[in-house]
Design an enzyme around this catalytic site. Structure first.
Site, mmCIF file in Angstrom:
data_model
loop_
_atom_site.group_PDB
_atom_site.id
_atom_site.type_symbol
_atom_site.label_atom_id
_atom_site.label_comp_id
_atom_site.label_asym_id
_atom_site.label_seq_id
_atom_site.Cartn_x
_atom_site.Cartn_y
_atom_site.Cartn_z
ATOM 1 C CE LYS A 1 -38.041 48.217 130.134
ATOM 2 N NZ LYS A 1 -39.474 48.276 129.805
ATOM 3 C CD GLU B 1 -38.228 51.720 129.462
ATOM 4 O OE1 GLU B 1 -38.217 51.987 128.252
ATOM 5 O OE2 GLU B 1 -39.100 51.001 129.969
ATOM 6 N NE ARG C 1 -46.098 36.687 122.993
ATOM 7 C CZ ARG C 1 -46.645 37.147 124.102
ATOM 8 N NH1 ARG C 1 -47.932 36.944 124.330
ATOM 9 N NH2 ARG C 1 -45.966 37.828 124.993
HETATM 10 P P1 ADP Z 1 -41.379 41.873 129.489
HETATM 11 O O1 ADP Z 1 -41.233 41.916 128.016
HETATM 12 O O2 ADP Z 1 -40.320 41.059 130.175
HETATM 13 O O3 ADP Z 1 -42.762 41.552 129.936
HETATM 14 P P2 ADP Z 1 -41.874 44.709 129.791
HETATM 15 O O4 ADP Z 1 -40.987 45.740 129.194
HETATM 16 O O5 ADP Z 1 -43.144 44.434 129.077
HETATM 17 O O6 ADP Z 1 -41.045 43.358 129.995
HETATM 18 O O7 ADP Z 1 -42.198 45.100 131.283
HETATM 19 C C1 ADP Z 1 -42.820 44.211 132.176
HETATM 20 C C2 ADP Z 1 -43.218 44.950 133.425
HETATM 21 O O8 ADP Z 1 -42.065 45.529 134.039
HETATM 22 C C3 ADP Z 1 -44.163 46.131 133.190
HETATM 23 O O9 ADP Z 1 -45.505 45.753 133.107
HETATM 24 C C4 ADP Z 1 -43.882 46.955 134.437
HETATM 25 O O10 ADP Z 1 -44.521 46.436 135.576
HETATM 26 C C5 ADP Z 1 -42.397 46.780 134.603
HETATM 27 N N1 ADP Z 1 -41.681 47.858 133.878
HETATM 28 C C6 ADP Z 1 -41.120 47.816 132.657
HETATM 29 N N2 ADP Z 1 -40.588 49.009 132.305
HETATM 30 C C7 ADP Z 1 -40.839 49.843 133.335
HETATM 31 C C8 ADP Z 1 -40.558 51.225 133.613
HETATM 32 N N3 ADP Z 1 -39.900 51.973 132.737
HETATM 33 N N4 ADP Z 1 -41.000 51.749 134.777
HETATM 34 C C9 ADP Z 1 -41.673 50.998 135.676
HETATM 35 N N5 ADP Z 1 -41.940 49.694 135.494
HETATM 36 C C10 ADP Z 1 -41.537 49.115 134.350
#
Ligand code: ADP
Length: 451
Positions: A159, A201, A291
């Site tokens: 990510k 992660e 926010r």
């Molecule tokens: P953003 O900031 O782009 O929304 P997030 O980190 O909040 O990204 O993650 C968005 C979505 O991606 C999560 O709700 C989940 O569905 C998926 N996701 C993120 N990290 C993980 C992970 N470690 N394992 C499984 N799914 C993940």
């Protein structure tokens, strides 16, 4: 005291903010791009100022233009809404330096939480559970990267440290894809967020997305306003949200207390959402949003609290007017995001809405800026409305949502109304047997086969 607010946003959230301002007798200034002259909140605001051409970088992301709008209208506060500049610490800093109130946390806090790696470090410090080995910065050394990945164990997820909206995310199931996906996420991270920092992660394959809503006044008081479930997603983007979540009440208490502690200890001011993945009865922090969230109405429905009003009160320097034990949670609420998009490929479907009819009835709320003859522009997010239902329990909320979706008429552009109906009819959804993969792996594949 806040007397006049510049609403630095567009669409449904701008209208949502305007409604609360009117209720509070606060004057409003809308800022709009040339294609947005006919937006509902622009027509309803006390004053309006054009801030540039349609492309967001020339208008809604144009910091000097927005601050000038506050200057010339003698406003004293700016509400950023969500998206656009809402989590841009440089914007909030410039707003503050120019002598205006930024409705949200201070720029230092936004910066700290805007970087997911630094947010994770803070959460760990306060004992908030995070995913295993999740802040290993990825560098150019391929061998090192392979070692890091091996240590975490496949499957894993790459990510952007500055990500949002489900962009710049890739799942890696085996080591053969690691190098390729690192490169892709780095490039996407640069393109979307102007920063190449990425991290990896552990990937959870059957998680629920649960978020904890906190409100904190920066004066030592923080209150838990319940949780939300945002497990129904497409491409890591939420499309249907609920409050409360399907997690047992008793399981939420500890994590909610920890989130409150973080807010009190760091002097957090405003609304804060702690996002978690939940699997095998365990929470794992993924990010914090500083926010108002798109899905805030479901919290409002089960608490009766106007979250925008509370944001404005806190930004005015007031203490929280309620304590934890005065919060009463009642019933269940669901939000369906209505997007202007083609059902077969999810591409945007802009154009003129030739006929529009809003649903209604007990327990139905429609937050949207659209109207008959309104033209949906191509330049922005495809969200054109949020349909929210409320009932004494989940079953009633689902039934009311189904009625409302069947009443909603939006003609001449394509939408995801049918997809939302299919989700609500799905047995596994009804029984709460869902994970973030629900739509993609199980549901969309079936739809694709039928259509
Ligand atoms: P953003 O900031 O782009 O929304 P997030 O980190 O909040 O990204 O993650 C968005 C979505 O991606 C999560 O709700 C989940 O569905 C998926 N996701 C993120 N990290 C993980 C992970 N470690 N394992 C499984 N799914 C993940």
């Amino acid at each position: 005291m806040i007397k006049k607010i510049v609403i630095a946003n567009r669409g449904e959230i701008a209208l949502r903010i305007l409604r609360t301002c009117k209720e509070m007798n606060i004057k409003t200034v809308s800022v709009y791009s040339t294609i947005d002259r006919e937006l509902k909140h622009v027509l309803l605001s006390d004053e309006s100022i054009c801030i540039g051409p349609p492309r967001a970088e020339n208008s809604y992301l144009n910091i000097p233009a927005i601050i000038s709008a506050a200057e010339v209208t003698r406003s004293n506060a700016i509400h950023p809404g969500y998206g656009f500049l809402s989590e841009n610490s440089n914007f909030s800093e410039q707003v503050e330096k120019s002598g205006f109130i930024f409705i949200g946390p201070n720029s230092k806090t936004i910066k700290m939480m805007g970087n997911k790696i630094s947010a994770i470090k803070i959460m760990k410090k306060f004992g908030i559970p995070c995913l295993p080995n999740n802040i290993s910065k990825i560098n150019k050394n391929e061998k090192e990267n392979l070692k890091i990945a091996e240590k975490i164990g496949y499957s894993l997820i790459i990510k952007s440290a500055h990500g949002g909206g489900g962009k710049a995310i890739k799942i890696v199931h085996s080591k053969k894809d690691l190098k390729k996906y690192i490169k892709i996420v780095k490039e996407e991270s640069k393109r979307f967020f102007n920063n190449r920092t990425i991290y990896i992660e552990k990937y959870l394959d059957s998680a629920k997305h649960i978020e904890i809503q906190i409100i904190s006044d920066g004066k030592g008081n923080a209150v838990f306003l319940g949780d939300r479930e945002c497990t129904i997603q497409r491409n890591h983007q939420k499309i249907l949200e609920e409050a409360p979540s399907s997690i047992e009440e008793s399981e939420k208490v500890e994590i909610a207390e920890l989130c409150k502690t973080v807010c009190v200890e760091i002097g957090y001011k405003g609304l804060g959402t702690f996002e978690f993945l939940y699997q095998d009865k365990k929470f794992f922090f993924i990010e914090m949003n500083t926010r108002i969230q798109v899905e805030h109405p479901v919290t409002e429905m089960i608490t009766g609290i106007d979250l925008v009003k509370e944001q404005i009160k806190i930004a005015s320097g007031k203490k929280l007017s309620f304590k934890q034990n005065s919060i009463r949670f009642f019933g269940h609420s669901i939000e369906c995001r209505i997007n202007a998009e083609k059902p077969n490929n999810f591409q945007p479907s802009p154009g003129k809405i030739t006929r529009f009819h809003a649903p209604g009835g007990l327990g139905i709320r429609w937050d949207s800026h659209i109207y008959t003859n309104y033209s949906v522009p191509i330049f922005y997010d495809s969200l054109i409305g949020k349909l929210i239902s409320f009932g004494e329990n989940r079953k009633v909320a689902i039934a009311r949502m189904q009625n409302a979706l069947s009443e909603l008429v939006i003609e001449n552009i394509e939408t995801n109304i049918n997809l939302q109906m299919k989700i609500l009819r799905n047995k596994n959804f009804k029984n709460g047997r869902i994970s973030t993969n629900f739509l993609n792996s199980e549901f969309l594949e079936k739809i694709n086969k039928i259509t």
